[in-house]
Design a protein around this motif. Structure first.
Motif, short mmCIF file in Angstrom:
data_model
loop_
_atom_site.label_atom_id
_atom_site.label_comp_id
_atom_site.label_asym_id
_atom_site.label_seq_id
_atom_site.Cartn_x
_atom_site.Cartn_y
_atom_site.Cartn_z
N MET A 217 4.65 8.45 -8.91
CA MET A 217 3.35 8.44 -8.15
C MET A 217 2.35 7.64 -8.67
SD MET A 217 3.90 10.16 -5.26
CE MET A 217 5.25 11.22 -4.74
N GLY A 218 1.59 7.27 -8.04
CA GLY A 218 0.25 6.43 -8.51
C GLY A 218 -0.87 7.20 -8.97
N ALA A 219 -1.01 8.30 -8.36
CA ALA A 219 -2.22 9.26 -8.74
C ALA A 219 -1.95 10.75 -8.07
CB ALA A 219 -3.57 8.79 -8.40
N PHE A 220 -2.58 11.75 -8.87
CA PHE A 220 -2.65 12.90 -8.16
C PHE A 220 -3.88 13.35 -7.45
CE2 PHE A 220 0.46 14.83 -11.72
CZ PHE A 220 1.50 13.94 -11.30
N LEU A 221 -3.87 13.71 -6.23
CA LEU A 221 -5.00 14.10 -5.66
C LEU A 221 -5.00 15.78 -5.56
CD1 LEU A 221 -4.84 11.84 -2.64
CD2 LEU A 221 -6.02 11.38 -4.57
N ARG B 157 -5.73 0.34 -3.24
CA ARG B 157 -5.75 -0.14 -4.66
C ARG B 157 -5.09 0.57 -5.49
NH1 ARG B 157 -11.34 2.07 -4.19
NH2 ARG B 157 -11.44 3.71 -5.58
N THR B 158 -4.48 1.48 -5.20
CA THR B 158 -3.65 2.14 -6.14
C THR B 158 -2.16 1.91 -5.96
OG1 THR B 158 -4.82 4.35 -5.76
CG2 THR B 158 -2.93 4.62 -6.84
N ARG B 159 -1.63 1.67 -7.35
CA ARG B 159 -0.26 1.37 -7.29
C ARG B 159 0.67 2.68 -7.16
NH1 ARG B 159 2.11 -2.11 -12.27
NH2 ARG B 159 3.98 -2.32 -11.16
N GLY B 160 1.32 2.67 -6.00
CA GLY B 160 2.16 3.80 -5.76
C GLY B 160 1.71 4.56 -4.74
N ASP B 161 2.36 5.72 -4.43
CA ASP B 161 1.92 6.90 -3.80
C ASP B 161 0.92 7.46 -4.23
OD1 ASP B 161 3.73 5.68 -1.55
OD2 ASP B 161 5.49 7.03 -2.33
N LEU B 162 0.22 8.41 -3.52
CA LEU B 162 -0.78 9.30 -3.90
C LEU B 162 -0.23 10.60 -3.41
CD1 LEU B 162 -3.99 7.44 -2.78
CD2 LEU B 162 -3.22 7.73 -5.04
N VAL B 163 -0.03 11.69 -4.16
CA VAL B 163 0.22 13.07 -3.98
C VAL B 163 -0.83 13.86 -3.92
CG1 VAL B 163 0.84 13.59 -6.29
CG2 VAL B 163 2.24 14.62 -4.39
N LEU B 164 -0.71 14.63 -2.75
CA LEU B 164 -1.93 15.57 -2.40
C LEU B 164 -1.38 17.11 -2.65
CD1 LEU B 164 -4.53 15.76 -0.77
CD2 LEU B 164 -3.23 15.88 1.32
N MET C 195 0.96 -1.00 0.21
CA MET C 195 -0.09 -0.09 -0.01
C MET C 195 0.73 1.18 0.00
SD MET C 195 -2.82 1.37 2.95
CE MET C 195 -3.47 -0.38 3.17
N GLY C 196 0.57 2.13 -0.78
CA GLY C 196 1.29 3.39 -0.90
C GLY C 196 0.91 4.41 0.24
N LYS C 197 1.55 5.49 0.12
CA LYS C 197 1.30 6.64 1.24
C LYS C 197 0.61 7.62 0.50
CE LYS C 197 5.89 6.93 1.92
NZ LYS C 197 7.06 7.13 2.26
N ILE C 198 -0.12 8.44 1.14
CA ILE C 198 -0.56 9.90 0.82
C ILE C 198 0.42 10.92 1.19
CG2 ILE C 198 -2.41 11.65 1.13
CD1 ILE C 198 -4.42 9.17 1.39
N ILE C 199 0.90 11.59 0.38
CA ILE C 199 1.95 12.50 0.61
C ILE C 199 1.57 14.15 0.26
CG2 ILE C 199 4.29 13.24 -0.37
CD1 ILE C 199 4.94 10.16 -0.78
N LEU C 200 1.54 14.75 1.07
CA LEU C 200 1.39 16.32 0.95
C LEU C 200 2.61 16.91 0.17
CD1 LEU C 200 -0.32 18.96 0.83
CD2 LEU C 200 0.62 19.20 3.13
N MET C 201 2.72 17.32 -0.84
CA MET C 201 3.88 17.88 -1.47
C MET C 201 3.51 19.39 -2.01
SD MET C 201 6.07 15.83 -4.39
CE MET C 201 7.31 16.54 -5.34
N MET C 202 4.00 20.20 -1.41
CA MET C 202 3.83 21.84 -1.62
C MET C 202 4.98 22.58 -1.69
SD MET C 202 0.63 21.98 -1.94
CE MET C 202 0.23 23.61 -1.49
#
Length: 187
Positions: A43-47, A116-123, A1-8
């Motif tokens: 990343m796996g997706a952008f949020l 279910r997302t492959r990779g991390d999710l960037v927030l 399972m990936g992480k949710i990463i706040l990147m700013m």
């Protein structure tokens, strides 16, 4: 399972945009942009929230056809177009460019998405980040501190009564003076 990463990107005094929503103060040069491309490309997706999504969708889909775009900009345009995107909005009716619209931040749905997302999710986006933070959904903070004081504007973090202890996971200094600070949950 990936992480949710706040990147700013953040000014030294904690703002993500100036008082008139300007972001012209950031110091993104080719070195920093190549680094960001490398990070985001994995990343796996952008949020993002609607405002951030519309800002991105207004420029990046065709940035690689602009003759004034630098090679890192051309590369990011392709990354942005191809990456799955989830935009949180109560008002957006449709979105192009591999984008799914969700109406609300529902913690269990976010955990399922993460699983279910492959990779991390960037927030991205301060308002959406505040909602994720309220629900304790952010696993890592990657803050790019720019060597500028802009005095006022929109702060990255809104006042809150909750505390979240974090552990330093890494730092990096770029040639333009930007410093990346990476913090995660304590182990």
């Amino acid at each position: 399972m990936g992480k949710i990463i706040l990147m700013m990107s953040v000014s030294l005094d904690g703002f993500i945009e100036g008082p008139n929503r300007e972001i012209d103060w950031d110091m993104v040069d080719d070195e920093l942009h190549r680094h960001v491309n490398e990070e985001l490309g994995a990343m796996g997706a952008f949020l993002s929230g609607r405002v951030t999504h519309e800002l991105m969708a207004g420029f990046w889909p065709t940035a690689d056809t602009d003759p004034s775009s630098t090679p890192p900009m051309v590369e990011f345009a392709r990354i942005w177009r191809d990456m799955p995107k989830i935009v949180f909005s109560k008002t957006l009716e449709r979105a192009d460019w591999n984008t799914t619209i969700l109406r609300n931040v529902v913690p269990e749905e976010i955990r399922q998405l993460k699983a279910r997302t492959r990779g991390d999710l960037v927030l991205g986006g301060a308002d959406l980040a505040a909602s994720f933070r309220r629900h304790d959904l952010i696993d890592e903070y990657r803050l790019y501190i720019h060597p500028i004081v802009i005095g006022r504007g929109k702060p990255l973090f809104q006042p809150s009564d909750s505390k979240m202890p974090l552990q330093l996971a890494g730092t990096r200094t770029f040639g333009n003076g930007v410093v990346l600070l990476r913090y995660g949950r304590p182990v």
